[in-house]
Scaffold this motif. Structure first.
Motif, PDB file in Angstrom:
ATOM      1  N   HIS A  37      34.586  37.878  41.850  1.00 32.36           N
ATOM      2  CA  HIS A  37      35.652  38.699  42.397  1.00 32.36           C
ATOM      3  C   HIS A  37      35.807  38.468  43.894  1.00 32.36           C
ATOM      4  CE1 HIS A  37      37.352  42.814  43.653  1.00 32.36           C
ATOM      5  NE2 HIS A  37      38.336  42.108  43.137  1.00 32.36           N
ATOM      6  N   GLN A  41      39.099  37.156  45.805  1.00 31.05           N
ATOM      7  CA  GLN A  41      39.692  37.833  46.953  1.00 31.05           C
ATOM      8  C   GLN A  41      39.889  36.870  48.111  1.00 31.05           C
ATOM      9  OE1 GLN A  41      37.165  41.248  47.732  1.00 31.05           O
ATOM     10  NE2 GLN A  41      38.906  42.605  47.423  1.00 31.05           N
ATOM     11  N   LYS A  61      58.851  40.869  47.438  1.00 31.92           N
ATOM     12  CA  LYS A  61      60.162  41.128  46.857  1.00 31.92           C
ATOM     13  C   LYS A  61      60.444  40.215  45.676  1.00 31.92           C
ATOM     14  CE  LYS A  61      62.745  43.034  50.666  1.00 31.92           C
ATOM     15  NZ  LYS A  61      63.544  42.730  51.841  1.00 31.92           N
ATOM     16  N   LEU A  64      57.132  39.022  42.324  1.00 27.68           N
ATOM     17  CA  LEU A  64      56.439  40.179  41.808  1.00 27.68           C
ATOM     18  C   LEU A  64      55.430  39.744  40.769  1.00 27.68           C
ATOM     19  CD1 LEU A  64      59.273  42.822  41.473  1.00 27.68           C
ATOM     20  CD2 LEU A  64      57.458  42.695  43.158  1.00 27.68           C
ATOM     21  N   GLN A  65      54.344  40.371  40.849  1.00 25.31           N
ATOM     22  CA  GLN A  65      53.288  40.007  39.904  1.00 25.31           C
ATOM     23  C   GLN A  65      53.544  40.751  38.614  1.00 25.31           C
ATOM     24  OE1 GLN A  65      49.338  40.782  41.409  1.00 25.31           O
ATOM     25  NE2 GLN A  65      48.614  40.966  39.315  1.00 25.31           N
ATOM     26  N   ASP A  66      54.460  40.249  37.894  1.00 24.82           N
ATOM     27  CA  ASP A  66      54.792  40.914  36.651  1.00 24.82           C
ATOM     28  C   ASP A  66      54.050  40.330  35.483  1.00 24.82           C
ATOM     29  OD1 ASP A  66      58.240  41.670  37.445  1.00 24.82           O
ATOM     30  OD2 ASP A  66      56.361  42.766  37.738  1.00 24.82           O
ATOM     31  N   PRO A  76      41.631  49.026  29.091  1.00 22.24           N
ATOM     32  CA  PRO A  76      41.753  50.402  29.627  1.00 22.24           C
ATOM     33  C   PRO A  76      42.174  50.345  31.086  1.00 22.24           C
ATOM     34  CG  PRO A  76      39.460  49.816  29.198  1.00 22.24           C
ATOM     35  CD  PRO A  76      40.277  48.717  28.671  1.00 22.24           C
ATOM     36  N   VAL A  77      43.071  51.190  31.436  1.00 16.04           N
ATOM     37  CA  VAL A  77      43.651  51.134  32.771  1.00 16.04           C
ATOM     38  C   VAL A  77      43.309  52.337  33.633  1.00 16.04           C
ATOM     39  CG1 VAL A  77      45.518  49.588  32.184  1.00 16.04           C
ATOM     40  CG2 VAL A  77      45.802  52.055  31.891  1.00 16.04           C
ATOM     41  N   ASP A  78      42.521  53.249  33.093  1.00 13.97           N
ATOM     42  CA  ASP A  78      42.068  54.303  33.975  1.00 13.97           C
ATOM     43  C   ASP A  78      40.666  54.713  33.569  1.00 13.97           C
ATOM     44  OD1 ASP A  78      43.947  57.055  32.514  1.00 13.97           O
ATOM     45  OD2 ASP A  78      42.349  55.795  31.743  1.00 13.97           O
ATOM     46  N   LYS A 178      42.386  37.640  40.633  1.00 15.31           N
ATOM     47  CA  LYS A 178      41.668  38.652  41.396  1.00 15.31           C
ATOM     48  C   LYS A 178      41.599  39.956  40.623  1.00 15.31           C
ATOM     49  CE  LYS A 178      43.574  40.500  45.099  1.00 15.31           C
ATOM     50  NZ  LYS A 178      43.921  41.065  46.408  1.00 15.31           N
ATOM     51  N   LYS A 179      42.696  40.322  40.045  1.00 15.76           N
ATOM     52  CA  LYS A 179      42.731  41.584  39.321  1.00 15.76           C
ATOM     53  C   LYS A 179      41.827  41.563  38.109  1.00 15.76           C
ATOM     54  CE  LYS A 179      46.230  42.700  36.725  1.00 15.76           C
ATOM     55  NZ  LYS A 179      47.613  43.042  36.269  1.00 15.76           N
ATOM     56  N   HIS A 182      38.196  41.896  38.905  1.00 14.78           N
ATOM     57  CA  HIS A 182      37.801  43.261  39.233  1.00 14.78           C
ATOM     58  C   HIS A 182      37.682  44.131  37.990  1.00 14.78           C
ATOM     59  CE1 HIS A 182      38.315  47.316  41.230  1.00 14.78           C
ATOM     60  NE2 HIS A 182      37.298  46.770  41.843  1.00 14.78           N
ATOM     61  N   LYS A 183      38.541  43.857  37.040  1.00 17.94           N
ATOM     62  CA  LYS A 183      38.450  44.584  35.761  1.00 17.94           C
ATOM     63  C   LYS A 183      37.118  44.334  35.096  1.00 17.94           C
ATOM     64  CE  LYS A 183      43.216  44.963  34.137  1.00 17.94           C
ATOM     65  NZ  LYS A 183      44.210  44.478  33.150  1.00 17.94           N
TER      66      LYS A 183
ATOM     67  N   ILE B  98      45.138  52.208  36.903  1.00 16.85           N
ATOM     68  CA  ILE B  98      44.437  51.244  37.747  1.00 16.85           C
ATOM     69  C   ILE B  98      44.860  49.849  37.309  1.00 16.85           C
ATOM     70  CG2 ILE B  98      42.168  50.718  38.712  1.00 16.85           C
ATOM     71  CD1 ILE B  98      42.772  53.632  38.809  1.00 16.85           C
ATOM     72  N   TRP B  99      44.734  48.941  38.189  1.00 21.06           N
ATOM     73  CA  TRP B  99      45.083  47.536  37.969  1.00 21.06           C
ATOM     74  C   TRP B  99      46.541  47.363  37.558  1.00 21.06           C
ATOM     75  CZ3 TRP B  99      40.440  48.827  34.921  1.00 21.06           C
ATOM     76  CH2 TRP B  99      39.256  48.616  35.655  1.00 21.06           C
ATOM     77  N   ASN B 101      50.398  47.434  39.288  1.00 14.14           N
ATOM     78  CA  ASN B 101      51.150  47.438  40.537  1.00 14.14           C
ATOM     79  C   ASN B 101      52.251  48.475  40.504  1.00 14.14           C
ATOM     80  OD1 ASN B 101      49.837  45.646  42.151  1.00 14.14           O
ATOM     81  ND2 ASN B 101      51.047  43.891  41.522  1.00 14.14           N
ATOM     82  N   TYR B 126      42.830  48.740  45.227  1.00 17.01           N
ATOM     83  CA  TYR B 126      42.611  48.211  46.573  1.00 17.01           C
ATOM     84  C   TYR B 126      42.964  49.185  47.671  1.00 17.01           C
ATOM     85  CZ  TYR B 126      42.075  43.888  44.028  1.00 17.01           C
ATOM     86  OH  TYR B 126      41.643  42.928  43.156  1.00 17.01           O
ATOM     87  N   TRP B 165      31.716  54.203  37.852  1.00 16.47           N
ATOM     88  CA  TRP B 165      33.139  53.946  38.010  1.00 16.47           C
ATOM     89  C   TRP B 165      33.441  53.433  39.405  1.00 16.47           C
ATOM     90  CZ3 TRP B 165      37.145  52.768  35.378  1.00 16.47           C
ATOM     91  CH2 TRP B 165      38.428  52.947  35.903  1.00 16.47           C
TER      92      TRP B 165
END
Lengths: 203, 609
Positions: A37, A41, A61, A64-66, A76-78, A178-179, A182-183, B98-99, B101, B126, B165
């Motif tokens: 990670h 970075q 602009k 975008l990191q779509d 899981p995102v949270d 990078k993302k 970190h996950k 999280i993660w 944008n 971040y 966490w």
């Protein structure tokens, strides 16, 4: 890699799943993914600083990191979702994430440190996670082998675009990498802490 | 009437806003562009965004925040404008991913228009900035007599470190109350830290802050205080400093001593003054009246010959050929007699200095030397008689000890084993010799060697082939004096003294002293050391006439006789001499012209002896 081989031999010496072995393996895996990670970075910030100021403003602009190549993997995102997931699920998700980057990471140059090879590090990490999965697998096989063999739907996404898109693609590549790193770091840390005997596992 | 009133009121009301507007002086305008200042998450579970509004354009302006998540086109509005205060938007747990944008924009709206801020991309991961650590406690503890501070704290309440966490690293800083600069320490992930390096006692203030592994530092916690008792701090560094300082000082002192070692040596170990000769007056020596000096030393009845033969006793010694260098004022300030005596300490008696037959030293006049005195090293010597008239004229002759190949006049004299050669300023050779001047040299190897160590002698050590102190004669070369006296003159086949160093060593170091000169102008020699001493009736001095090829010294009376009886004399001398002479003089083939009967004694045989 020597470290992993040593651990492999220890594990294969007939040691059943032991929390102690797990903890040690977890620590190693967490350490490695943290290093990856940090690498990601650094690559990203180097890339951003190498851009002209004009392009830097445009980045947010236009570029975008779509899209990330690992978007197909449900993660899981949270915190709530993460806590709810089992250790095995976390491990398998981490495994898939790492695996999905094995091939595209070859196009990630070292940048400021060209000698650093990301792909072999990812392979080692994958091996370690596999060990952990095997160590924590009990009974039901929650790790669908089929999904492991499943290729990323957009596996060639980053190679198919033209050269003029290289800047945008590099940006996306680096940001996604990078993302994802970190996950994996978060998942492995949470899984490690859940398995460790002491209450305060961040010590 | 009432209608007019109403119309006027209505007009007033209508015009009021215009009036007020004119009174305010500002026209209404759409709002200025707001700016999103920052978004922060304290625990990676919720986050807040703040903005700064632009000008409001004179009208009430309303701000609203809209966001869009990545991979979705749906636009949402901020769920909570109040929790975080003015001009903020708070996203709670349910709205935080999280993660992912977030694309956030703030819009300012008033009646005349609206303004959009620049969008900002936010990934919660971040933007984490935790709260400061809590419950910071400082306690003073002691370790082997030295106090130290133990600081402990807890992570901020909201950060979930237990489940892993969020991982926090801590940093603390400490300072004395009256100081301005903080001393920071990194504490890693631990929640306790010991501060050991306390410079002194007093009140200490401690603060702690934390940071997630990828995020921002929190604010410093509230200050905790502790009182440390005063103590004297002495540790290894003090000892090391002191040791280095002393070593340095010692080195400097040693260096200074080394530089001044000569002075110190003189101060601590002054040169031992030699014994004083009774009756010898230094001042006379300096005044240059050599006659007077020696006359003071002379024992009245020595020699016992009548004074009519006084002049006959003058013996011319070697013709000394000396260079002009005057630097051989070596012992200018020294007492030649003292030196002589000093050097003779082992074998001589400390008498008045006259060369007695018993003494091994002979005060040699350089002039006498110049007068064809043959200088021998470790061999029998003919008596030397010289004039002490001009002491100052005496210089040291440097006798070449090496051999015959010494062309220039370098007469080296040997150390005062024999006897010191008094200084001799350039002056004519004084043919006059006083009885007192007749001295004889006797040399023994042992004493010779012993003398060498004195180092203060006039004479060079000839026996070793070294010239420790070559003495340069001061007489100008035009005097035609050449002394070829070799260090080692020893006769072939003669008995040699033992323990002599080779090469130029004198094989024998026995001298023969002139007993007397008989009326036939024959020098009667007798050895000094061994039992060759014979008490001859009288002692006479004779001049060396020449040395023949047989290495025999021919003596003659001055200006009186040619080699009348060379043979006889030879025999006589040889007979007498050979009995007691241990070494013979080798004469160089080239002989200096005999001036006034001076015999130029050639260089010593050294190698050929």
């Amino acid at each position: 890699s020597n470290c992993f081989i040593l651990l492999l031999s220890v594990v294969f010496l007939g040691v059943s799943t032991q929390p102690i072995t797990d903890g040690r393996l977890f620590s190693i895996a967490v350490g490695r993914v943290q290093h990856l990670h940090l690498l990601a970075q650094r690559l990203f910030s180097d890339f951003e600083s190498s851009l002209q100021s004009e392009e830097q403003r445009q980045l947010n602009k236009i570029f975008l990191q779509d899209f990330c190549n690992s978007d197909y993997i449900i993660t899981p995102v949270d915190k709530h979702e993460t806590q709810r997931s089992s250790v095995l699920k976390l491990l398998s998700i981490s495994y898939r994430l790492v695996e999905s980057w094995e091939f595209p990471s070859r196009s990630l140059s070292g940048g400021s440190a060209p000698r650093i090879q990301i792909s072999p590090k990812l392979s080692e990490l994958k091996t370690g996670i596999l060990l952990l999965i095997k160590a924590n697998q009990d009974g039901a096989d929650l790790f669908p082998d089929s999904s492991a063999l499943q290729l990323a739907p957009y596996g060639n996404y980053y190679q198919s675009l033209g050269a003029d898109e290289s800047l945008r693609r590099t940006y996306e590549l680096l940001a996604c990498f990078k993302k994802d790193m970190h996950k994996v770091e978060t998942y492995l840390t949470v899984a490690k802490c859940r398995l460790s005997p002491e209450a305060n596992c961040t010590l | 009437m009432r209608n007019v009133f109403e119309v006027m009121l209505l007009l007033l009301l209508l015009l009021l806003p215009l009036v007020t507007a004119h009174a305010g002086g500002q026209p209404n305008s759409p709002p200025g562009k707001p700016v999103l200042t920052s978004c922060r998450s304290p625990e990676k579970e919720t986050f807040t965004c703040w903005w700064k509004p632009g000008s409001d354009g004179g009208l009430s302006t309303k701000h609203s925040l809209f966001y869009r998540k990545e991979s979705s086109d749906a636009v949402h509005e901020c769920p909570d404008y109040r929790t975080a205060g003015e001009n903020s938007c708070f996203f709670n747990k349910n709205n935080t991913a999280i993660w992912v944008n977030y694309n956030i924009t703030v819009v300012a709206t008033n009646s005349l228009g609206s303004a959009y801020s620049d969008p900002v991309e936010v990934d919660v991961v971040y933007i984490v900035q935790p709260n400061p650590p809590e419950n910071v406690t400082v306690s003073v503890m002691e370790d082997k007599g030295w106090p130290f501070l133990r600081v402990s704290w807890e992570p901020p309440r909201k950060a979930d470190t237990r489940s892993g966490w969020i991982t926090l690293v801590y940093e603390l800083r400490v300072k004395l109350k009256e100081e301005d600069d903080w001393e920071t320490h990194l504490a890693g992930q631990q929640k306790m830290f010991n501060i050991l390096s306390l410079p002194s006692g007093g009140e200490y203030q401690v603060e702690v802050r934390c940071r997630p592994d990828h995020g921002f530092w929190s604010e410093w916690s509230s200050t905790s205080k502790a009182n440390v008792p005063h103590h004297f701090r002495r540790d290894n560094s003090t000892w090391i400093l002191m040791t280095v300082f002393f070593a340095f000082t010692f080195l400097i002192v040693a260096w200074l001593l080394h530089l001044n070692r000569h002075n110190l040596k003189r101060c601590i170990l002054p040169p031992v003054p030699g014994p004083k000769i009774k009756g010898f007056d230094k001042k006379l020596l300096k005044s240059g009246k050599s006659n007077e000096i020696f006359s003071a030393l002379v024992v009245p009845d020595y020699p016992s010959t009548p004074s009519s033969n006084y002049e006959d006793l003058l013996v011319d010694y070697l013709e000394v050929y000396v260079p002009t260098e005057r630097e051989l004022q070596l012992e200018e300030s020294k007492d030649p007699h003292d030196d002589r005596l000093k050097s003779d300490s082992s074998t001589s008696d400390s008498d008045s200095g006259r060369g007695s037959c018993d003494s091994h030293t002979l005060l040699v006049d350089k002039e006498a030397k110049e007068e064809a005195r043959q200088a021998e090293c470790g061999q029998t010597r003919t008596e030397v008689q010289r004039s002490l008239k001009d002491w100052d004229a005496l210089t040291y002759a440097q006798i070449d000890m090496v051999g015959r190949d010494v062309p220039s006049g370098r007469v080296k004299t040997w150390p005062s084993l024999y006897s010191p050669l008094p200084r001799h300023s350039s002056g004519p050779l004084d043919q006059q010799s006083s009885l007192q001047m007749a001295k004889q040299h006797s040399l023994s190897t042992s004493s010779f060697l012993a003398q060498e160590a004195s180092g203060e002698s006039y004479w060079d050590v000839c026996s070793h082939g070294e010239l420790p102190r070559p003495l340069r004669a001061k007489t100008p070369p035009h005097r035609g004096l050449r002394a070829r006296s070799d260090a080692d003159v020893s006769g072939a086949g003669l008995k040699r003294a033992p323990a002599g160093p080779r090469s130029l060593a004198p094989h024998t170091s026995e001298y023969v002293e002139v007993q007397r000169v008989n009326n036939k102008d024959v020098v009667l020699l007798q050895p000094v050391v061994t039992g060759c001493y014979q008490a001859l009736p009288g002692e006479v001095y004779s001049k060396v006439k020449r040395v023949d090829s047989d290495n025999i010294l021919l003596l003659q009376r001055e200006a009186r006789e040619e080699d009348g009886y060379p043979g006889a004399e030879q025999e006589n001398t040889t007979q007498k001499a050979s009995a007691c002479v241990y070494a013979a003089v080798l004469v160089q083939d080239q002989m200096a012209p005999m001036v006034n009967g001076y015999v130029d004694t050639a260089t010593m045989c050294t190698l050929t002896c």
